[in-house]
Design an enzyme around this catalytic site. Structure first.
Site, PDB file in Angstrom:
ATOM      1  N   ASP A  28       1.635  -2.180   6.843  1.00  0.00           N
ATOM      2  CA  ASP A  28       2.468  -3.362   7.117  1.00  0.00           C
ATOM      3  C   ASP A  28       1.909  -4.606   6.418  1.00  0.00           C
ATOM      4  O   ASP A  28       0.706  -4.704   6.182  1.00  0.00           O
ATOM      5  CB  ASP A  28       2.535  -3.585   8.633  1.00  0.00           C
ATOM      6  CG  ASP A  28       3.662  -4.530   9.028  1.00  0.00           C
ATOM      7  OD1 ASP A  28       4.589  -4.730   8.218  1.00  0.00           O
ATOM      8  OD2 ASP A  28       3.603  -5.069  10.143  1.00  0.00           O
ATOM      9  N   GLY A  31       5.712  -7.774   2.732  1.00  0.00           N
ATOM     10  CA  GLY A  31       6.567  -8.940   2.535  1.00  0.00           C
ATOM     11  C   GLY A  31       5.755 -10.223   2.562  1.00  0.00           C
ATOM     12  O   GLY A  31       5.900 -11.103   1.698  1.00  0.00           O
ATOM     13  N   ARG A  32       4.857 -10.336   3.540  1.00  0.00           N
ATOM     14  CA  ARG A  32       4.033 -11.548   3.653  1.00  0.00           C
ATOM     15  C   ARG A  32       3.073 -11.665   2.478  1.00  0.00           C
ATOM     16  O   ARG A  32       2.798 -12.762   1.996  1.00  0.00           O
ATOM     17  CB  ARG A  32       3.276 -11.538   4.993  1.00  0.00           C
ATOM     18  CG  ARG A  32       4.153 -11.997   6.151  1.00  0.00           C
ATOM     19  CD  ARG A  32       3.553 -11.638   7.475  1.00  0.00           C
ATOM     20  NE  ARG A  32       3.692 -10.202   7.729  1.00  0.00           N
ATOM     21  CZ  ARG A  32       2.972  -9.546   8.625  1.00  0.00           C
ATOM     22  NH1 ARG A  32       2.042 -10.168   9.315  1.00  0.00           N
ATOM     23  NH2 ARG A  32       3.178  -8.260   8.828  1.00  0.00           N
ATOM     24  N   TRP A  33       2.565 -10.544   1.992  1.00  0.00           N
ATOM     25  CA  TRP A  33       1.679 -10.562   0.827  1.00  0.00           C
ATOM     26  C   TRP A  33       2.409 -11.214  -0.356  1.00  0.00           C
ATOM     27  O   TRP A  33       1.860 -12.061  -1.050  1.00  0.00           O
ATOM     28  CB  TRP A  33       1.247  -9.128   0.473  1.00  0.00           C
ATOM     29  CG  TRP A  33       0.319  -9.031  -0.697  1.00  0.00           C
ATOM     30  CD1 TRP A  33      -1.045  -9.034  -0.655  1.00  0.00           C
ATOM     31  CD2 TRP A  33       0.688  -8.944  -2.083  1.00  0.00           C
ATOM     32  NE1 TRP A  33      -1.556  -8.944  -1.933  1.00  0.00           N
ATOM     33  CE2 TRP A  33      -0.520  -8.891  -2.823  1.00  0.00           C
ATOM     34  CE3 TRP A  33       1.904  -8.887  -2.764  1.00  0.00           C
ATOM     35  CZ2 TRP A  33      -0.544  -8.792  -4.217  1.00  0.00           C
ATOM     36  CZ3 TRP A  33       1.885  -8.802  -4.157  1.00  0.00           C
ATOM     37  CH2 TRP A  33       0.674  -8.756  -4.870  1.00  0.00           C
ATOM     38  N   HIS A  45       6.251  -4.592  -1.818  1.00  0.00           N
ATOM     39  CA  HIS A  45       6.438  -3.144  -1.642  1.00  0.00           C
ATOM     40  C   HIS A  45       5.903  -2.389  -2.866  1.00  0.00           C
ATOM     41  O   HIS A  45       5.275  -1.345  -2.737  1.00  0.00           O
ATOM     42  CB  HIS A  45       7.910  -2.802  -1.414  1.00  0.00           C
ATOM     43  CG  HIS A  45       8.478  -3.415  -0.163  1.00  0.00           C
ATOM     44  ND1 HIS A  45       7.780  -3.428   1.023  1.00  0.00           N
ATOM     45  CD2 HIS A  45       9.668  -4.020   0.089  1.00  0.00           C
ATOM     46  CE1 HIS A  45       8.529  -4.025   1.958  1.00  0.00           C
ATOM     47  NE2 HIS A  45       9.668  -4.394   1.404  1.00  0.00           N
ATOM     48  N   GLU A  75      14.107   2.108  12.224  1.00  0.00           N
ATOM     49  CA  GLU A  75      14.618   0.758  12.514  1.00  0.00           C
ATOM     50  C   GLU A  75      14.681  -0.113  11.250  1.00  0.00           C
ATOM     51  O   GLU A  75      15.281  -1.200  11.264  1.00  0.00           O
ATOM     52  CB  GLU A  75      13.739   0.061  13.560  1.00  0.00           C
ATOM     53  CG  GLU A  75      13.848   0.676  14.955  1.00  0.00           C
ATOM     54  CD  GLU A  75      13.227   2.060  15.062  1.00  0.00           C
ATOM     55  OE1 GLU A  75      12.132   2.262  14.496  1.00  0.00           O
ATOM     56  OE2 GLU A  75      13.847   2.949  15.673  1.00  0.00           O
ATOM     57  N   ASN A  76      14.062   0.333  10.144  1.00  0.00           N
ATOM     58  CA  ASN A  76      14.050  -0.499   8.931  1.00  0.00           C
ATOM     59  C   ASN A  76      15.408  -0.594   8.238  1.00  0.00           C
ATOM     60  O   ASN A  76      15.598  -1.439   7.358  1.00  0.00           O
ATOM     61  CB  ASN A  76      12.978  -0.023   7.935  1.00  0.00           C
ATOM     62  CG  ASN A  76      11.556  -0.385   8.341  1.00  0.00           C
ATOM     63  OD1 ASN A  76      10.614   0.376   8.110  1.00  0.00           O
ATOM     64  ND2 ASN A  76      11.376  -1.546   8.951  1.00  0.00           N
ATOM     65  N   ARG A 193      -3.357  -0.043  11.603  1.00  0.00           N
ATOM     66  CA  ARG A 193      -2.186  -0.860  11.267  1.00  0.00           C
ATOM     67  C   ARG A 193      -2.681  -2.100  10.549  1.00  0.00           C
ATOM     68  O   ARG A 193      -3.481  -2.861  11.087  1.00  0.00           O
ATOM     69  CB  ARG A 193      -1.385  -1.272  12.499  1.00  0.00           C
ATOM     70  CG  ARG A 193      -0.141  -2.090  12.069  1.00  0.00           C
ATOM     71  CD  ARG A 193       0.808  -2.416  13.177  1.00  0.00           C
ATOM     72  NE  ARG A 193       2.022  -3.017  12.606  1.00  0.00           N
ATOM     73  CZ  ARG A 193       3.241  -2.846  13.062  1.00  0.00           C
ATOM     74  NH1 ARG A 193       3.449  -2.095  14.105  1.00  0.00           N
ATOM     75  NH2 ARG A 193       4.275  -3.436  12.475  1.00  0.00           N
ATOM     76  N   ARG A 199       1.093  -3.471  17.408  1.00  0.00           N
ATOM     77  CA  ARG A 199       2.077  -2.601  18.056  1.00  0.00           C
ATOM     78  C   ARG A 199       2.227  -1.301  17.273  1.00  0.00           C
ATOM     79  O   ARG A 199       1.784  -1.195  16.136  1.00  0.00           O
ATOM     80  CB  ARG A 199       3.428  -3.315  18.216  1.00  0.00           C
ATOM     81  CG  ARG A 199       3.992  -3.912  16.941  1.00  0.00           C
ATOM     82  CD  ARG A 199       5.384  -4.536  17.182  1.00  0.00           C
ATOM     83  NE  ARG A 199       5.839  -5.259  15.991  1.00  0.00           N
ATOM     84  CZ  ARG A 199       5.844  -6.585  15.879  1.00  0.00           C
ATOM     85  NH1 ARG A 199       5.429  -7.355  16.869  1.00  0.00           N
ATOM     86  NH2 ARG A 199       6.282  -7.154  14.761  1.00  0.00           N
ATOM     87  N   GLU A 212      -7.840   6.791  18.264  1.00  0.00           N
ATOM     88  CA  GLU A 212      -8.527   5.501  18.234  1.00  0.00           C
ATOM     89  C   GLU A 212      -7.677   4.527  17.416  1.00  0.00           C
ATOM     90  O   GLU A 212      -7.289   4.830  16.280  1.00  0.00           O
ATOM     91  CB  GLU A 212      -9.917   5.650  17.591  1.00  0.00           C
ATOM     92  CG  GLU A 212     -10.850   6.539  18.396  1.00  0.00           C
ATOM     93  CD  GLU A 212     -11.147   6.001  19.800  1.00  0.00           C
ATOM     94  OE1 GLU A 212     -11.148   4.768  19.987  1.00  0.00           O
ATOM     95  OE2 GLU A 212     -11.363   6.828  20.700  1.00  0.00           O
TER      96      GLU A 212
HETATM   97  C1  IPE Z   1       6.623  -0.676  10.672  1.00  0.00           C
HETATM   98  O1  IPE Z   1       6.595  -1.936  10.065  1.00  0.00           O
HETATM   99  C2  IPE Z   1       7.226   0.328   9.784  1.00  0.00           C
HETATM  100  C3  IPE Z   1       6.576   0.534   8.487  1.00  0.00           C
HETATM  101  C4  IPE Z   1       5.462   0.043   8.076  1.00  0.00           C
HETATM  102  C5  IPE Z   1       7.278   1.439   7.632  1.00  0.00           C
HETATM  103  P1  IPE Z   1       7.665  -3.057  10.442  1.00  0.00           P
HETATM  104  O2  IPE Z   1       7.253  -4.282   9.715  1.00  0.00           O
HETATM  105  O3  IPE Z   1       9.032  -2.547  10.212  1.00  0.00           O
HETATM  106  O4  IPE Z   1       7.421  -3.203  12.009  1.00  0.00           O
HETATM  107  P2  IPE Z   1       7.924  -4.312  13.031  1.00  0.00           P
HETATM  108  O5  IPE Z   1       9.400  -4.408  12.893  1.00  0.00           O
HETATM  109  O6  IPE Z   1       7.250  -5.602  12.648  1.00  0.00           O
HETATM  110  O7  IPE Z   1       7.456  -3.820  14.359  1.00  0.00           O
HETATM  111  C1  IPE Z   2       5.785  -2.916   5.479  1.00  0.00           C
HETATM  112  O1  IPE Z   2       5.737  -4.231   5.055  1.00  0.00           O
HETATM  113  C2  IPE Z   2       6.685  -2.068   4.617  1.00  0.00           C
HETATM  114  C3  IPE Z   2       7.911  -1.604   5.263  1.00  0.00           C
HETATM  115  C4  IPE Z   2       8.241  -1.780   6.511  1.00  0.00           C
HETATM  116  C5  IPE Z   2       8.830  -0.870   4.433  1.00  0.00           C
HETATM  117  P1  IPE Z   2       6.790  -5.279   5.568  1.00  0.00           P
HETATM  118  O2  IPE Z   2       7.955  -5.280   4.632  1.00  0.00           O
HETATM  119  O3  IPE Z   2       7.128  -5.041   6.986  1.00  0.00           O
HETATM  120  O4  IPE Z   2       6.003  -6.640   5.400  1.00  0.00           O
HETATM  121  P2  IPE Z   2       5.982  -7.858   6.415  1.00  0.00           P
HETATM  122  O5  IPE Z   2       5.553  -7.311   7.742  1.00  0.00           O
HETATM  123  O6  IPE Z   2       7.363  -8.421   6.446  1.00  0.00           O
HETATM  124  O7  IPE Z   2       4.991  -8.797   5.822  1.00  0.00           O
HETATM  125 MG    MG Z   3       6.345  -5.720   8.722  1.00  0.00          MG
END
Ligand code: IPE
Ligand code: IPE
Ligand code: MG
Length: 260
Positions: A28, A31-33, A45, A75-76, A193, A199, A212
């Site tokens: 995870d 996007g923020r990176w 990504h 959920e993505n 994570r 979470r 763990e």
């Molecule tokens: C969890 O990340 C799913 C993946 C890394 C593929 P999300 O960024 O979708 O999780 P939430 O929505 O913040 O819980």
């Molecule tokens: C995880 O990174 C990748 C996927 C869920 C596909 P995010 O895209 O959730 O990145 P943030 O959490 O928005 O930074």
């Molecule tokens: Mg995320």
């Protein structure tokens, strides 16, 4: 049916090895990176795929046998259409580029999740990759795509019931576990994570019972070998009691052992 039956952390006491045998990662923070660098989210990504390559190599070098990563959750799909399409394209490109290399490195590749929602080119690349690498057992890389922990448990339960119409006997833990999509692997020893959230986001709900948990603020594209070592170091300092007392472990009851 599973190739091997692994011991369940709730039905018995699994052997706790010094190096985690199975690591499960929620990758995870992509996007923020990117946003921190004033780049579009999707650039994160792309960098995430590179981080995964590094972590696969690092896990192999450290004696980890199974690496399972969450690439796309059930959920993505709720994300903007553009981002979902980009992720699908990226998955296809990564499959085209990497599957041959995985095979060359004797890596067994699998994808778990509901593939029916994916483009047929992705599905056929996945099936080809799985078939190509089916003979390897040194290292197991599993990508969870359109995966959800609840989907997996419900699927397993429905499969058990469908096998025996009219059944009235209660379903056992062993039967359910044997029908989960990850039945080929032991339960994860270490869950990582990245990205700061604390979470599980519907990842391997069943199998994480005694795993763990390790959370880091490091964003996934920045997760490197030093970060992997930090996570494994944290694991090594844990006492995996599986319900017992610390004293029992020190006395070596039931073959108990510390990770360190
Ligand atoms: C969890 O990340 C799913 C993946 C890394 C593929 P999300 O960024 O979708 O999780 P939430 O929505 O913040 O819980
Ligand atoms: C995880 O990174 C990748 C996927 C869920 C596909 P995010 O895209 O959730 O990145 P943030 O959490 O928005 O930074
Ligand atoms: Mg995320």
């Amino acid at each position: 049916m599973p190739e091997t039956v692994f011991s369940s952390s709730t039905r018995g006491i699994p052997e706790a090895s010094a190096v985690p045998r199975h690591i499960a990662i929620i990758m995870d923070g992509n996007g923020r990176w990117a946003r921190k660098r004033f780049m579009p989210r999707v650039a994160g990504h792309s960098r995430g795929v590179e981080a995964l390559r590094t972590v696969v190599r690092g896990c192999m070098e450290r004696g980890v046998e199974y690496l399972t990563v969450f690439a796309f959750s059930s959920e993505n799909w709720r994300r903007p259409q553009d981002e979902v399409s980009f992720l699908m394209q990226l998955f296809l490109k990564a499959l085209q580029k990497e599957v041959g290399r995985l095979h060359d490195n004797a890596i067994r590749f699998r994808v778990v999740g509901d593939l029916s929602a994916f483009d047929e080119r992705i599905v056929s690349m996945v099936r080809e990759g799985e078939a190509l690498t089916a003979g390897h057992n040194r290292f197991n890389l599993t990508i969870a795509a359109n995966y959800g922990g609840r989907w997996d448990i419900l699927n397993a339960m429905n499969r058990v019931l469908a096998n025996e119409p009219g059944r009235t006997a209660p379903v056992t833990e062993e039967e359910l576990a044997a029908n989960l999509s990850m039945s080929f692997a032991p339960e994860p020893d270490l869950f990582i994570r990245t990205g700061g959230e604390k979470r599980i986001s519907n990842f391997m709900l069943w199998q994480l019972a005694y795993t763990e948990l390790y959370f880091t603020d490091t964003l996934w594209p920045d997760f490197n070998l030093a970060a992997l070592d930090h996570a494994i170091g944290s694991y090594k300092g844990r006492e995996r009691r599986f319900g017992r007392t610390s004293e029992q472990l020190q006395q070596g009851a039931d073959g108990a052992q510390r990770n360190a």
